[in-house]
Design a protein around this motif. Sequence first.
Motif, PDB file in Angstrom:
ATOM      1  N   ILE A 295      -3.307   6.483   6.754  1.00  0.00           N
ATOM      2  CA  ILE A 295      -2.739   5.144   6.649  1.00  0.00           C
ATOM      3  C   ILE A 295      -2.395   4.625   8.047  1.00  0.00           C
TER       4      ILE A 295
ATOM      5  N   VAL B 227       0.835  -1.197   0.000  1.00  0.00           N
ATOM      6  CA  VAL B 227       0.000   0.000   0.000  1.00  0.00           C
ATOM      7  C   VAL B 227       0.875   1.255   0.000  1.00  0.00           C
TER       8      VAL B 227
ATOM      9  N   ALA C 177      -7.586  -0.653  -0.701  1.00  0.00           N
ATOM     10  CA  ALA C 177      -6.687   0.492  -0.534  1.00  0.00           C
ATOM     11  C   ALA C 177      -6.172   1.039  -1.858  1.00  0.00           C
TER      12      ALA C 177
ATOM     13  N   LEU D 189      -7.026   4.018   4.627  1.00  0.00           N
ATOM     14  CA  LEU D 189      -6.553   2.832   3.910  1.00  0.00           C
ATOM     15  C   LEU D 189      -6.420   1.681   4.903  1.00  0.00           C
ATOM     16  N   SER D 190      -7.555   1.139   5.286  1.00  0.00           N
ATOM     17  CA  SER D 190      -7.602   0.136   6.343  1.00  0.00           C
ATOM     18  C   SER D 190      -7.752  -1.289   5.823  1.00  0.00           C
TER      19      SER D 190
ATOM     20  N   GLU E   9      -8.861   2.997  -3.581  1.00  0.00           N
ATOM     21  CA  GLU E   9      -9.139   4.215  -2.835  1.00  0.00           C
ATOM     22  C   GLU E   9      -8.064   5.279  -3.079  1.00  0.00           C
TER      23      GLU E   9
END
Length: 560
Positions: free
Chosen positions: A180, A22, A158, A152-153, A161
């Motif tokens: 984040i 990510v 993620a 961004l879980s 998004e």
Amino acid sequence: MATSTALDTARDGTKDPDVPTVGQYLIDRLHALGLKHIFGIPGDYVLTLYKMIEASPIELVGVTREDNAGFAADAYARVSGLSCVCVTYCAGGLSLCNSIAGAYAEKSPVIVLSGSPGLSERVRNPLLHHKVKGFETQFEVFEKITVASAVLSDPITAFGEIDRVLEAALRYKRPVYLEIPRDMVLAKQVAPHRPPAGLPPSDPDALREALDETVAMLTAAKRPMILADVEIHRFGLQDELLALAEQTGMPIATTILGKSVISEGHPLFAGVYEGAMGRAEVAEYVEQADCLLMLGCFMTDINLGIFTAKLDPSRCIDATSEDLRIRYHHYSDVRLDDFLRGLTARSLTLAKGPPPPHPNQFGSTWVADNNAPVTTGRLFARLNRLLDKSMTVIADIGDSLFGAADLSMGRETEFISPAYYTSMGFAIPAALGAGMANPGSRALVIVGDGAFQMTGMELSTIVRQGLNPIIIVLNNHGYTTERFLLEGPFNDIQEWAFHKIPEVFGSGLGLEVRTEGELDAALEQAVANTSSFSLLNVHLDKYDRSPALERLALRLSQIV
């Protein structure tokens, strides 16, 4: 799949060549969008991301305060088209709110990155440091002052998004927010993902009908003209604007937010339109147009001279990135760039009105009366003589802004000011951001003594980065614009020896100015000093004010 450079990165910056993460995908997307710098202050919730940025082609620019990082990023975005700031959770992020609110208000696309506690740390809702109320509190605050936001879980969503939020920054030219959790930075991609192809085009039918109605209005008019504003800057449409004006012969006025969108020496330039704060001949010229093509305009109280402007909606075509209104008709899904290029493609032949006024606000020459005290009007007249095409003018609010509105901007001269949100303390950190975005343009910074006391220590980072702005401190012993509104001891501030500030940093040139002769000599020294910043402490009477503020006072006295 993500790009081949989106590699798994450990906390120490080493990479695993197999699976993108990510954090690395985010950094690669920022780099692909042209970002060269990220402003911010590190903190434990964002350290892993900082280490990854450090290992990337993007340079981290550490600053002294988070709000200054936001101001610097705002100015960077105004010059380069996009910017980024990276801070820690709540103690860092919430300190950033005011400057990001200003960027939202004035359509400056700043990407806010914030770390936060890891998802695994949140079990049983512990009282972790920096936390305010709930873990979602900071996200909910930034939802109100950004155009798109995401936490961004989940590694499944993620990557999409990130793309959605970054696209919104480009589409709407407003700030966006990405949070984040620190245990998600190294989370690996779990499904194939491709970056988006680009922004969606205009609806072709809506665009065609809008162009037809616009052409009919313009060709029927006897005195058509253009009013250009901030979105022409934000979307980089200066060349398209000039092509349309030169093809049709339509004069162009700008608002104060749109100042410098066209060279003010161009024969079609009609002046800065700002209601009562502007020159009377400019206001009269604009308001007599029988068809006003408004491009990228924000009809704020400052742009309209505290709503003293007089524009008839029935004679206006109002095109922005978010709406297109022709008289009282609205068209959706018409992009500003498509609309502007579409008008040029129609090759219009329009009626020519009288040529725009070109008065010289400051006169053709400036000769120092060596022993005369410096006044605000004479100061700005001298600064107008100083300007050249290599400079970026950065004006803080109050009389720094009002006075600078009369300065004559050349085609390559940038003008940057928080002219709508009007947050004090913008100018010094903005000089950092503008200087990093375009180091070939020297900043002329005009700032009041009160505003400097708020954020002036960001000169520390300016020294560290080797920038050389010329800083003019209007030392009028307090808040002059507020004195004009309502006098009281609350407008007074502590006197500073601003010219001695270079001694604190061990760098820079400080000069004290009380007379016109000292002003002339100090500016010559400042221009010659290209190795560091120069700061002029210009003493002014606390009741003195610029010609623009005088004009506003006169017009308001006729109304109130």
